[in-house]
Design a protein around this motif. Structure first.
Motif, PDB file in Angstrom:
ATOM      1  N   ARG A 310       3.390   1.829   7.983  1.00  0.00           N
ATOM      2  CA  ARG A 310       4.100   0.923   7.099  1.00  0.00           C
ATOM      3  C   ARG A 310       3.180  -0.166   6.548  1.00  0.00           C
ATOM      4  O   ARG A 310       3.232  -0.511   5.370  1.00  0.00           O
ATOM      5  CB  ARG A 310       5.268   0.280   7.863  1.00  0.00           C
ATOM      6  CG  ARG A 310       6.215  -0.526   6.983  1.00  0.00           C
ATOM      7  CD  ARG A 310       7.295  -1.179   7.834  1.00  0.00           C
ATOM      8  NE  ARG A 310       7.961  -0.216   8.689  1.00  0.00           N
ATOM      9  CZ  ARG A 310       8.746  -0.565   9.702  1.00  0.00           C
ATOM     10  NH1 ARG A 310       8.933  -1.851   9.994  1.00  0.00           N
ATOM     11  NH2 ARG A 310       9.345   0.369  10.418  1.00  0.00           N
ATOM     12  N   LEU A 311       2.313  -0.689   7.409  1.00  0.00           N
ATOM     13  CA  LEU A 311       1.371  -1.720   6.960  1.00  0.00           C
ATOM     14  C   LEU A 311       0.388  -1.157   5.937  1.00  0.00           C
ATOM     15  O   LEU A 311       0.034  -1.830   4.962  1.00  0.00           O
ATOM     16  CB  LEU A 311       0.609  -2.289   8.156  1.00  0.00           C
ATOM     17  CG  LEU A 311       1.411  -3.196   9.099  1.00  0.00           C
ATOM     18  CD1 LEU A 311       0.570  -3.584  10.304  1.00  0.00           C
ATOM     19  CD2 LEU A 311       1.898  -4.449   8.367  1.00  0.00           C
ATOM     20  N   GLU A 312      -0.056   0.079   6.167  1.00  0.00           N
ATOM     21  CA  GLU A 312      -0.974   0.702   5.206  1.00  0.00           C
ATOM     22  C   GLU A 312      -0.283   0.948   3.869  1.00  0.00           C
ATOM     23  O   GLU A 312      -0.892   0.768   2.805  1.00  0.00           O
ATOM     24  CB  GLU A 312      -1.509   2.009   5.784  1.00  0.00           C
ATOM     25  CG  GLU A 312      -2.469   1.799   6.949  1.00  0.00           C
ATOM     26  CD  GLU A 312      -2.848   3.090   7.647  1.00  0.00           C
ATOM     27  OE1 GLU A 312      -2.287   4.156   7.269  1.00  0.00           O
ATOM     28  OE2 GLU A 312      -3.687   3.055   8.568  1.00  0.00           O
ATOM     29  N   ASP A 313       0.985   1.348   3.922  1.00  0.00           N
ATOM     30  CA  ASP A 313       1.751   1.521   2.683  1.00  0.00           C
ATOM     31  C   ASP A 313       1.900   0.189   1.958  1.00  0.00           C
ATOM     32  O   ASP A 313       1.786   0.115   0.724  1.00  0.00           O
ATOM     33  CB  ASP A 313       3.132   2.101   2.988  1.00  0.00           C
ATOM     34  CG  ASP A 313       3.071   3.562   3.413  1.00  0.00           C
ATOM     35  OD1 ASP A 313       2.030   4.202   3.155  1.00  0.00           O
ATOM     36  OD2 ASP A 313       4.062   4.055   3.988  1.00  0.00           O
ATOM     37  N   GLN A 314       2.144  -0.871   2.721  1.00  0.00           N
ATOM     38  CA  GLN A 314       2.279  -2.193   2.113  1.00  0.00           C
ATOM     39  C   GLN A 314       0.963  -2.645   1.487  1.00  0.00           C
ATOM     40  O   GLN A 314       0.955  -3.271   0.424  1.00  0.00           O
ATOM     41  CB  GLN A 314       2.744  -3.202   3.168  1.00  0.00           C
ATOM     42  CG  GLN A 314       4.185  -2.999   3.624  1.00  0.00           C
ATOM     43  CD  GLN A 314       4.569  -3.915   4.775  1.00  0.00           C
ATOM     44  OE1 GLN A 314       3.738  -4.653   5.308  1.00  0.00           O
ATOM     45  NE2 GLN A 314       5.837  -3.869   5.159  1.00  0.00           N
ATOM     46  N   ALA A 315      -0.159  -2.330   2.163  1.00  0.00           N
ATOM     47  CA  ALA A 315      -1.469  -2.684   1.615  1.00  0.00           C
ATOM     48  C   ALA A 315      -1.726  -1.939   0.300  1.00  0.00           C
ATOM     49  O   ALA A 315      -2.254  -2.509  -0.659  1.00  0.00           O
ATOM     50  CB  ALA A 315      -2.559  -2.369   2.627  1.00  0.00           C
ATOM     51  N   SER A 316      -1.326  -0.660   0.256  1.00  0.00           N
ATOM     52  CA  SER A 316      -1.478   0.122  -0.977  1.00  0.00           C
ATOM     53  C   SER A 316      -0.598  -0.432  -2.083  1.00  0.00           C
ATOM     54  O   SER A 316      -1.029  -0.547  -3.239  1.00  0.00           O
ATOM     55  CB  SER A 316      -1.133   1.593  -0.712  1.00  0.00           C
ATOM     56  OG  SER A 316      -2.023   2.172   0.220  1.00  0.00           O
ATOM     57  N   ASP A 317       0.638  -0.782  -1.721  1.00  0.00           N
ATOM     58  CA  ASP A 317       1.541  -1.371  -2.711  1.00  0.00           C
ATOM     59  C   ASP A 317       0.980  -2.687  -3.247  1.00  0.00           C
ATOM     60  O   ASP A 317       1.104  -2.996  -4.436  1.00  0.00           O
ATOM     61  CB  ASP A 317       2.923  -1.621  -2.097  1.00  0.00           C
ATOM     62  CG  ASP A 317       3.700  -0.331  -1.873  1.00  0.00           C
ATOM     63  OD1 ASP A 317       3.340   0.680  -2.500  1.00  0.00           O
ATOM     64  OD2 ASP A 317       4.659  -0.340  -1.070  1.00  0.00           O
ATOM     65  N   ALA A 318       0.357  -3.468  -2.359  1.00  0.00           N
ATOM     66  CA  ALA A 318      -0.218  -4.749  -2.780  1.00  0.00           C
ATOM     67  C   ALA A 318      -1.358  -4.535  -3.775  1.00  0.00           C
ATOM     68  O   ALA A 318      -1.495  -5.280  -4.754  1.00  0.00           O
ATOM     69  CB  ALA A 318      -0.719  -5.516  -1.561  1.00  0.00           C
ATOM     70  N   MET A 319      -2.173  -3.502  -3.560  1.00  0.00           N
ATOM     71  CA  MET A 319      -3.262  -3.219  -4.496  1.00  0.00           C
ATOM     72  C   MET A 319      -2.712  -2.722  -5.832  1.00  0.00           C
ATOM     73  O   MET A 319      -3.223  -3.086  -6.898  1.00  0.00           O
ATOM     74  CB  MET A 319      -4.216  -2.191  -3.897  1.00  0.00           C
ATOM     75  CG  MET A 319      -5.097  -2.745  -2.796  1.00  0.00           C
ATOM     76  SD  MET A 319      -6.480  -1.651  -2.379  1.00  0.00           S
ATOM     77  CE  MET A 319      -5.605  -0.267  -1.669  1.00  0.00           C
ATOM     78  N   ARG A 320      -1.654  -1.893  -5.768  1.00  0.00           N
ATOM     79  CA  ARG A 320      -1.030  -1.449  -7.014  1.00  0.00           C
ATOM     80  C   ARG A 320      -0.488  -2.645  -7.796  1.00  0.00           C
ATOM     81  O   ARG A 320      -0.585  -2.706  -9.020  1.00  0.00           O
ATOM     82  CB  ARG A 320       0.098  -0.465  -6.729  1.00  0.00           C
ATOM     83  CG  ARG A 320      -0.360   0.860  -6.143  1.00  0.00           C
ATOM     84  CD  ARG A 320       0.784   1.850  -6.046  1.00  0.00           C
ATOM     85  NE  ARG A 320       0.410   3.056  -5.313  1.00  0.00           N
ATOM     86  CZ  ARG A 320       0.811   3.341  -4.093  1.00  0.00           C
ATOM     87  NH1 ARG A 320       1.624   2.509  -3.450  1.00  0.00           N
ATOM     88  NH2 ARG A 320       0.423   4.463  -3.497  1.00  0.00           N
ATOM     89  N   MET A 321       0.089  -3.600  -7.065  1.00  0.00           N
ATOM     90  CA  MET A 321       0.628  -4.788  -7.718  1.00  0.00           C
ATOM     91  C   MET A 321      -0.489  -5.606  -8.367  1.00  0.00           C
ATOM     92  O   MET A 321      -0.296  -6.191  -9.442  1.00  0.00           O
ATOM     93  CB  MET A 321       1.381  -5.641  -6.699  1.00  0.00           C
ATOM     94  CG  MET A 321       2.117  -6.832  -7.309  1.00  0.00           C
ATOM     95  SD  MET A 321       3.338  -6.342  -8.557  1.00  0.00           S
ATOM     96  CE  MET A 321       4.574  -5.575  -7.512  1.00  0.00           C
ATOM     97  N   GLN A 322      -1.659  -5.627  -7.759  1.00  0.00           N
ATOM     98  CA  GLN A 322      -2.800  -6.330  -8.355  1.00  0.00           C
ATOM     99  C   GLN A 322      -3.196  -5.684  -9.689  1.00  0.00           C
ATOM    100  O   GLN A 322      -3.482  -6.380 -10.668  1.00  0.00           O
ATOM    101  CB  GLN A 322      -3.982  -6.321  -7.395  1.00  0.00           C
ATOM    102  CG  GLN A 322      -3.769  -7.151  -6.132  1.00  0.00           C
ATOM    103  CD  GLN A 322      -4.929  -6.997  -5.160  1.00  0.00           C
ATOM    104  OE1 GLN A 322      -6.104  -7.100  -5.525  1.00  0.00           O
ATOM    105  NE2 GLN A 322      -4.611  -6.728  -3.904  1.00  0.00           N
TER     106      GLN A 322
END
Length: 499
Positions: A310-322
């Motif tokens: 879940r944390l890795e998915d959140q990290a990926s989502d955060a990069m997509r948001m950037q």
């Protein structure tokens, strides 16, 4: 104001005679396209009189060959009688055909990417007895814009890891679902405690709403009751004791049944009768066996893996948001006014439905949505801009979504809802959400494409520490009275029906 003229032949719905050569000899329609606002154009079309007369003659001849007229065999009625008997209806039908053909042809020839169907009042268009047929329509089109540099976008990746205490907190949350609230005998209320008491609302000295035997949770809250927001009051419960009175300043909402109180400053309060604290059961072998696990080690390992994923998915989502924020900040894009208003309204409606699904009464839910209107507006506009930008990038990069990807997402949703995949797909298709799902999948693929060529730097996860409120701020928001200080006349005040 930009204005362009060109001529284009009408191309659809021609009868057999015109298709075989007469049509190409007719003068073309005249088309004028004007820019009248951000991503909005006015299309003016003029159908020449010669084209109208040729089409009308052809339609009447077709009608003469098939019309049944009393006193004449089929196909033998005089042309003038056909014109007198059917001319008005024939001209009206031809008008509808010419307008539809002309508009469709103009949009195709000018390569206008319209948003939705152009809204045209066909009844307001008059078919002339002689001369050209003229009409116009305004419509929104896809905005035109230049994309920023897409190679080497800067993005930071947060490295995350799951600790034992994270696993402990997750297990605690799972066990809490089976916990029970028990009375607290001494000490003040803590965050998450259940506060039971009589809730009231005053404007000046008048109590306008009362709800007895209410149970609220201590701590931050989005709760809205009695047409007021109760976040400050719920936060003020922390530290309060049984028998005390907690108050907080509020603003009465515009939907309160007491019209004179609407928009005024007031005080919301609760006379606390009881404080209850959630007692969480321990993790036992019996609980584990019931949940389908052999031992704690296996159970904790599963939780840790899920948390890490879940944390890795959140990290990926955060990069997509950037990447998304980069595209929004670097792209100049003006949206059609009508489209913007429609997207904002849809976003507000989605928020309203979500709040009502949480059990918040509609009037209070509308108040919450209204208070967040500026935030909702900005998010809706950004979402709409991102839609056009990512679609354009996807087109340029040739990003496609196949049925397998859609079916995979449908299968996940089906499991969550306890439905068969084909039933889930049918529901999504009938509600129009299947297309939305496909677009969301495509947007993620577009962002991942850009991430693959981005400049990614590592970043450490900084844990945020909640800021403590100053004593001054606490005093401003919170007032706790001892039982002896509570207003003795509060219960005698006249109550207005609450909403």
């Amino acid at each position: 104001m930009a204005e362009k003229k060109e001529t284009s032949p009408s191309s659809a719905g021609q009868t057999e005679d015109l298709e075989q050569g007469a049509e190409k000899d007719l003068p073309d329609n005249t088309v004028v396209v004007e820019e009248v606002g951000p991503a909005r154009v006015r299309i003016k079309i003029e159908v020449p009189a010669e084209r109208i007369e040729a089409r009308l003659d052809n339609d009447l001849d077709e009608l003469r060959r098939s019309a049944e007229v009393p006193g004449f065999r089929v196909g033998r009625a005089p042309r003038k009688l056909i014109e007198k008997r059917f001319g008005s209806d024939t001209r009206e039908r031809l008008k509808n055909v010419l307008v539809a053909e002309g508009l469709e042809d103009a949009i195709e020839k000018r390569e206008l990417k319209t948003l939705g169907e152009p809204q045209l009042d066909i009844e307001a268009i008059e078919m002339p007895e002689e001369g050209p047929l003229c009409f116009e329509v305004e419509t929104d089109i896809e905005p035109k814009f230049d994309l920023p540099e897409l190679e080497g976008i800067d993005a930071s990746k947060v490295t995350v890891s799951v600790e034992d205490k994270d696993v402990d907190e997750t297990i605690k949350s799972m066990l809490a679902r089976e916990g029970v609230y028990e009375p607290v005998s001494d000490g003040g209320a803590e965050k998450g405690d259940q506060i039971v008491g009589d809730l009231w609302l005053k404007v000046g000295d008048e109590e306008i709403t009362r709800r007895d035997e209410m149970a609220l949770l201590a701590g931050p809250s989005n709760l809205a009751l009695m047409s007021v927001e109760l976040n400050d009051l719920c936060e003020s419960f922390v530290g309060a004791k049984t028998g005390s009175q907690v108050t907080s300043k509020v603003t009465v909402g515009d939907d309160h049944t007491n019209e004179e109180a609407r928009g005024k400053e007031g005080v919301a309060g609760m006379d606390i009768k009881e404080i209850k604290r959630l007692k969480i059961p321990p993790l036992t072998d019996e609980w584990l066996k019931k949940a389908g696990w052999e031992n704690q080690e296996e159970f904790r390992s599963m939780i840790k893996e899920n948390l890490q994923r879940r944390l890795e998915d959140q990290a990926s989502d955060a990069m997509r948001m950037q990447i998304r924020e980069y595209l929004l900040s670097k792209t100049v894009l003006d949206l059609p006014e009508d489209l913007s208003a429609g997207q904002i309204e849809q976003a507000e409606n989605r928020q309203l439905v979500k709040l009502m699904q949480m059990g918040i009464p509609e009037p209070q839910a509308r108040t919450v949505v209204a208070n967040k209107s500026e935030e909702t507006r900005n998010k809706a506009l950004d979402d709409t801009k991102a839609f056009f930008i990512l679609r354009r990038v996807g087109d340029d990069y040739g990003v496609e979504v196949d049925e397998g990807e859609i079916n995979g997402q449908v299968a996940v949703m089906a499991r969550n809802y306890g439905l068969r995949p084909e039933k889930m797909r049918q529901q999504l298709s009938s509600s129009g959400q299947l297309e939305t799902m496909a677009n969301q999948i495509r947007e993620v693929k577009v962002l991942d494409k850009l991430l693959a060529q981005a400049k990614i730097s590592e970043a450490k996860l900084e844990k945020k520490v909640a800021e403590k409120k100053t004593a001054k701020k606490k005093v401003a928001k919170k007032k706790v009275s001892k039982p002896s200080d509570a207003p003795k006349t509060a219960a005698k005040k006249k109550k207005a029906p609450d909403k």
